[in-house]
Design a protein around this motif. Structure first.
Motif, PDB file in Angstrom:
ATOM      1  N   UNK A  37     -29.227  26.113  67.453  1.00  0.00           N
ATOM      2  CA  UNK A  37     -29.852  24.958  68.111  1.00  0.00           C
ATOM      3  C   UNK A  37     -30.365  25.264  69.512  1.00  0.00           C
ATOM      4  N   UNK A  38     -30.092  26.458  70.021  1.00  0.00           N
ATOM      5  CA  UNK A  38     -30.477  26.816  71.386  1.00  0.00           C
ATOM      6  C   UNK A  38     -31.740  27.662  71.407  1.00  0.00           C
ATOM      7  N   UNK A  39     -32.450  27.532  72.502  1.00  0.00           N
ATOM      8  CA  UNK A  39     -33.606  28.382  72.763  1.00  0.00           C
ATOM      9  C   UNK A  39     -33.131  29.801  73.090  1.00  0.00           C
ATOM     10  N   UNK A  40     -31.971  29.891  73.734  1.00  0.00           N
ATOM     11  CA  UNK A  40     -31.437  31.180  74.176  1.00  0.00           C
ATOM     12  C   UNK A  40     -29.921  31.064  74.270  1.00  0.00           C
ATOM     13  N   UNK A  79      -8.659  14.823  75.040  1.00  0.00           N
ATOM     14  CA  UNK A  79      -9.880  14.146  75.458  1.00  0.00           C
ATOM     15  C   UNK A  79     -10.799  14.995  76.313  1.00  0.00           C
ATOM     16  N   UNK A  80     -10.407  16.218  76.598  1.00  0.00           N
ATOM     17  CA  UNK A  80     -11.180  17.104  77.477  1.00  0.00           C
ATOM     18  C   UNK A  80     -12.581  17.366  76.928  1.00  0.00           C
ATOM     19  N   UNK A  81     -12.697  17.612  75.647  1.00  0.00           N
ATOM     20  CA  UNK A  81     -13.996  17.918  75.052  1.00  0.00           C
ATOM     21  C   UNK A  81     -14.890  16.686  75.095  1.00  0.00           C
ATOM     22  N   UNK A  82     -14.317  15.534  74.840  1.00  0.00           N
ATOM     23  CA  UNK A  82     -15.063  14.282  74.926  1.00  0.00           C
ATOM     24  C   UNK A  82     -15.549  14.040  76.359  1.00  0.00           C
ATOM     25  N   UNK A  83     -14.696  14.306  77.337  1.00  0.00           N
ATOM     26  CA  UNK A  83     -15.089  14.152  78.745  1.00  0.00           C
ATOM     27  C   UNK A  83     -16.211  15.126  79.097  1.00  0.00           C
ATOM     28  N   UNK A  84     -16.154  16.330  78.569  1.00  0.00           N
ATOM     29  CA  UNK A  84     -17.212  17.319  78.834  1.00  0.00           C
ATOM     30  C   UNK A  84     -18.551  16.799  78.301  1.00  0.00           C
ATOM     31  N   UNK A  85     -18.552  16.233  77.100  1.00  0.00           N
ATOM     32  CA  UNK A  85     -19.781  15.651  76.541  1.00  0.00           C
ATOM     33  C   UNK A  85     -20.271  14.488  77.399  1.00  0.00           C
ATOM     34  N   UNK A  86     -19.324  13.659  77.861  1.00  0.00           N
ATOM     35  CA  UNK A  86     -19.679  12.533  78.727  1.00  0.00           C
ATOM     36  C   UNK A  86     -20.322  13.037  80.020  1.00  0.00           C
ATOM     37  N   UNK A  87     -19.753  14.074  80.627  1.00  0.00           N
ATOM     38  CA  UNK A  87     -20.336  14.668  81.843  1.00  0.00           C
ATOM     39  C   UNK A  87     -21.758  15.142  81.572  1.00  0.00           C
ATOM     40  N   UNK A  88     -21.963  15.773  80.417  1.00  0.00           N
ATOM     41  CA  UNK A  88     -23.290  16.288  80.078  1.00  0.00           C
ATOM     42  C   UNK A  88     -24.304  15.153  79.942  1.00  0.00           C
ATOM     43  N   UNK A  89     -23.920  14.072  79.272  1.00  0.00           N
ATOM     44  CA  UNK A  89     -24.842  12.937  79.124  1.00  0.00           C
ATOM     45  C   UNK A  89     -25.145  12.285  80.470  1.00  0.00           C
ATOM     46  N   UNK A 137     -27.519  19.037  73.345  1.00  0.00           N
ATOM     47  CA  UNK A 137     -26.677  19.356  74.503  1.00  0.00           C
ATOM     48  C   UNK A 137     -25.230  18.969  74.224  1.00  0.00           C
ATOM     49  N   UNK A 138     -25.007  17.818  73.616  1.00  0.00           N
ATOM     50  CA  UNK A 138     -23.639  17.410  73.275  1.00  0.00           C
ATOM     51  C   UNK A 138     -23.003  18.370  72.267  1.00  0.00           C
ATOM     52  N   UNK A 139     -23.781  18.817  71.284  1.00  0.00           N
ATOM     53  CA  UNK A 139     -23.255  19.768  70.300  1.00  0.00           C
ATOM     54  C   UNK A 139     -22.876  21.078  70.985  1.00  0.00           C
ATOM     55  N   UNK A 140     -23.769  21.591  71.815  1.00  0.00           N
ATOM     56  CA  UNK A 140     -23.517  22.860  72.505  1.00  0.00           C
ATOM     57  C   UNK A 140     -22.292  22.747  73.408  1.00  0.00           C
ATOM     58  N   UNK A 158     -35.659  14.397  75.662  1.00  0.00           N
ATOM     59  CA  UNK A 158     -35.754  13.817  74.324  1.00  0.00           C
ATOM     60  C   UNK A 158     -34.368  13.498  73.767  1.00  0.00           C
ATOM     61  N   UNK A 159     -34.338  12.614  72.795  1.00  0.00           N
ATOM     62  CA  UNK A 159     -33.089  12.296  72.097  1.00  0.00           C
ATOM     63  C   UNK A 159     -32.538  13.564  71.471  1.00  0.00           C
ATOM     64  N   UNK A 160     -33.426  14.389  70.916  1.00  0.00           N
ATOM     65  CA  UNK A 160     -33.027  15.663  70.327  1.00  0.00           C
ATOM     66  C   UNK A 160     -32.302  16.538  71.353  1.00  0.00           C
ATOM     67  N   UNK A 161     -32.851  16.631  72.561  1.00  0.00           N
ATOM     68  CA  UNK A 161     -32.226  17.454  73.606  1.00  0.00           C
ATOM     69  C   UNK A 161     -30.862  16.895  74.007  1.00  0.00           C
ATOM     70  N   UNK A 162     -30.735  15.584  74.080  1.00  0.00           N
ATOM     71  CA  UNK A 162     -29.443  14.967  74.399  1.00  0.00           C
ATOM     72  C   UNK A 162     -28.404  15.296  73.324  1.00  0.00           C
TER      73      UNK A 162
END
Length: 150
Positions: A124-127, A29-39, A61-64, A54-58
């Protein structure tokens, strides 16, 4: 473990408004928790600093976060640290791990099974940057907050 910081009201385009860091243990569940922290981090930026995310940025960010944390857990022994920072223009995702080997974005190959993580992050990233540290490395991706066509 988590740390959060405010930058004292600086609001210039390149100034970080907030940052937060998380120690990830690699358990189920670590990866899921990391996404949750990001959101949750992005939501804090919206509510506390009135940023437009934006929804796109959210979604990006989860993908990255998923790809960078997955790679760190897969290829590096020991702890993984994730740091998030945000300015009025972009969110920055940094993942540190203890493996000294610097990953390389592989050329696109639709026939290859797996090992597309950095390829996806770069797309998907600017940099995207990788920096060796005295111990391990840091992989950083920046994602633009507003929609590019908005």
């Amino acid at each position: 473990m988590e740390f959060q910081g405010d930058t004292g009201g600086r609001t210039g385009p390149g100034s970080r408004l907030i940052r937060a860091g998380y120690a990830l243990d690699g358990r189920e569940g670590c990866i899921s928790r990391a996404r949750h922290h990001a959101l949750a981090f992005l939501e804090r930026a919206v509510t506390d600093h009135c940023l437009v995310v934006s929804v796109r940025a959210r979604d990006l960010t989860q993908i990255v976060v998923s790809e960078l944390v997955t790679n760190a857990l897969k290829y590096a022994p020991g702890p993984v640290l994730m740091e998030l920072g945000i300015t009025v223009e972009r969110v920055e995702v940094t993942v540190w791990d203890s493996a000294p080997l610097v990953p390389v974005v592989r050329a696109a190959d639709p026939g290859r099974i797996g090992q597309h993580g950095l390829e996806i992050v770069e797309a998907v990233s600017e940099h995207l940057s990788v920096r060796q540290e005295p111990v391990g490395k840091r992989v950083t991706a920046r994602i633009t907050l507003p929609d590019p066509l908005a």
